[in-house]
Design an enzyme around this catalytic site. Sequence first.
Site, short mmCIF file in Angstrom:
data_model
loop_
_atom_site.label_atom_id
_atom_site.label_comp_id
_atom_site.label_asym_id
_atom_site.label_seq_id
_atom_site.Cartn_x
_atom_site.Cartn_y
_atom_site.Cartn_z
N SER A 194 7.04 -0.90 4.14
CA SER A 194 7.02 -0.86 5.61
C SER A 194 5.57 -1.04 6.06
CB SER A 194 7.56 0.48 6.11
OG SER A 194 7.49 0.57 7.52
N HIS B 55 4.57 -2.38 12.24
CA HIS B 55 3.58 -1.39 12.62
C HIS B 55 2.63 -2.10 13.58
CE1 HIS B 55 3.95 1.06 8.59
NE2 HIS B 55 5.13 0.82 9.17
N ASN C 114 4.33 2.75 2.04
CA ASN C 114 3.76 2.55 3.37
C ASN C 114 2.60 1.56 3.29
OD1 ASN C 114 3.10 3.45 6.29
ND2 ASN C 114 1.17 3.70 5.21
N GLU C 115 2.80 0.38 3.86
CA GLU C 115 1.76 -0.61 4.15
C GLU C 115 1.11 -1.24 2.93
OE1 GLU C 115 -0.97 1.14 6.96
OE2 GLU C 115 0.46 0.98 8.61
N VAL C 116 1.63 -1.00 1.72
CA VAL C 116 1.06 -1.66 0.55
C VAL C 116 1.40 -3.14 0.59
CG1 VAL C 116 0.85 -1.66 -1.94
CG2 VAL C 116 1.29 0.49 -0.74
#
Length: 857
Positions: A504, A522, A452-454
């Site tokens: 993501s 996102h 997530n979002e890395v």
Amino acid sequence: MWKIILAVLWTSLFSLGNTALADSLTLHSNWQFSKYGSDEWLPATVPGTVHQDLMALGKLPDPFYGMNEKEIQWVEDEDWLYRTSFMLSEEQLAHQEIFLVFDGLDTYADVSLNGVCILKANNMFVGYRVPVKHVLRSGENKLLIRFRSPIREAMPQWETNGFIYPAANDHRAERVSIFTRKAPYSYGWDWGIRMVTCGIWRPVCLEFANQAEIEDYFVCQQSVTSDRAEVDNRLEIRNLGNEIREAQVKVTYAYGQEESRSVEQTVRLQPGLNTVSLPLTIESPHLWMPNGWGEAALYDFRASVCMDGETVASQQHRIGLRSIRVVNEEDSLGMSFYFEVNGIPMFAKGTNLIPSDALLPRVTRERYVRLLEDVQAANMNMIRVWGGGVYEDDALYEEADKRGILVWQDFMFACTPYPHDPAFLKQVSEEVVYNIKRLRNHASLAMWCGNNEVGEGMKYWGWKRKYGPEIYQQLADGYDILFRKLLPEKVKELDPGRFYLESSPYEANWGRPESWKRGDSHNWGTWYGQKPFESLDTEIPRFMSEFGFQSFPEMKTIHSFATPEDYDMESPVMNAHQKSSIGNFLIKKTMGLYYPVPEKFEDLVYLGLVLQGHGMRQGMEAHRRNRPYCMGSLIWQLNDSWPVVSWSAIDYFGNWKALHYQSRRAFAPVLVDAIREGDKLRYYVMSDVLKTKDVVLQMELMNFKGKVLRRHQVEGKLPVNSSVVFYEEDWNQAFAACDTTTSFIHMTLKDRHGREILSDEVYYPALPKSQHLPQAKISCKMKKKNGAYELTLKSDQLARDVFIEIPVQGVRFSDNFFDLLPGVSRKILVTSGDGCALEDLTVNIRQLGDICSIEHE
């Protein structure tokens, strides 16, 4: 004195989520715990955590109450011991092999059995299965586990690393969470309490085996259509003996009450591990369909191993036959991202799941059932298991299988780069193998996502500027090794055909709208960007996998952690339960764009719930309107891990916020949605149904007293799995000679014969703060009905955003936070959350006019 357990439970063992034919002894009784270095041993509960055990004994305050979060932090710096004893008979010891099975140890644990160290655990996310026959005794056996402090264990790495990882959600100066394979959210998050747990958090047992065992059974769906399903049953069978043994391996499958069928094969099992493949074809299979499209059909598959006419091992799964394809391809508009189920493009309607409790052993199957019921009831077809929590219990995926809910599964990495030293990569590899094998048979499992979002952080969060080129290159190398090499290779090897997404969002960043044309997005513009909700109408991604806005939970949940003296948005207790740095400020700022901002705390709480629901609904409907360019809308977030101010749609106690009711409306199978676009008022019909029919859209312009000022209707065809502009008119003409502050359009979509209402919605031409809403007098009649209550509400004037407030945690309403139209009665069924009968309800009814009408006086 240690108590001795004398019960042997002959039952089916659920190992890796599969049913195994084995005798087993659960080890959940007679546990004790002690702080390392102390001589005091106290009763413990297994599965559980040390925090729960300390709380049960009154040695730790309720962490969720007031500001008690500060009072529990000492626990994470201590080591803790757990011990038990159990009895074994000579008959049990005569089995060829005996395994000690831990489904979950949190996290650094040294396990000793009868004075022998049999395991050094270091990963919360894996189960351990240790052969222990050689150390067991007839009679009493003693088991001791030392849980080492995850903070002190990782401190040497933190002190020698040379730089501090940007793990901003780790709420301690020494950000050591990055080094430990443990649920990241337990170290704190922007919605989460810091409670760094330890303990035996999942079941533990002894398993007895003879001759052979099935270590893994994978039902690999190689090709599935409505005509035929090609399935390869892949088994890993361990021959426990020292000689080659002949065995009959059989797979039986059946759907419901239909006659079972089977395929079998005679094999020669070498000592040790053997792989066996049994392919089969199922003609005209019953296909597993997503929620809203049909039955989530499940077959019962069972694999067994027979030797000398005796079944010595078996495993079984419930299998949904279906094809799921993630279409992530370059196109003329950028790069697509959508799910195709059984050959049909599916608009993903859903949400992001975080762990349901800061104390994970509290999350029972009953809580999973309720949560998935709530997801299904909101017309959702997808949940994303977010990467800062845990790989959820088998029960969640089983319930998703039953209900046709697709699962987007993150690996447990979120919001920061990670180490990539050999020891860390070895832990990750073991974790990935364990969880892919555990989850890959579930029909609901739609895809794997690396983190997530890395990826977004590497590109856009300023880490290169912060650390400089040398350290940043280390971070980039680690990212490549983890998310572009190790994880996708394991998915390809162990779960062939399942889609893997590196990170993501894929390329998008909410501050760069041009990037939304590619992959999933996102959008945090309405939160960190402090943009109005109208921005969601124009900032359209190909797939929205996160977007959110906060609210307080309702007052009965606030009562659980605060007193009336704390009822102020900026009180110390409220701020302790608000983990976002801009949270309370932004709630009030955004509220002022649409509503008069009240001064009374209870009014702010109610209006904040309304604001969150309507604002998020605006985004969900915008995404649906813009299909097929946009093919998914997953809100942030579904649930809470403690009573807190957050982005959730359902609070910690299971109470639906306005957001979940608005999600159910926005995600209805068929929805009429009116919106002003330029000088036009356009009526969209958005449909997920797979068959068309003749329909009639009726539009009534009404005032708040119920007088119909204009009525007309339009006939047409219901769109199939798409969104269309069903009708449009000049906006000024639609409201000609009409006071837009006291009127609305009532839209009803029916089948041609008028027997079925497909959608019933309203459109308001003015913002609530500009409306002259009446303080409607709402009558409420209550009728007790089989342990539930039926409320009948009616008003002679419009009552907007009616909130039925009942001070019982988890109570369910057939509807809430709705508009009560003038002269139209509404029946609302109220039931308890636990199935018990409700008694003597106290009902309070709120409406928007109670606040807005006062402001207009």
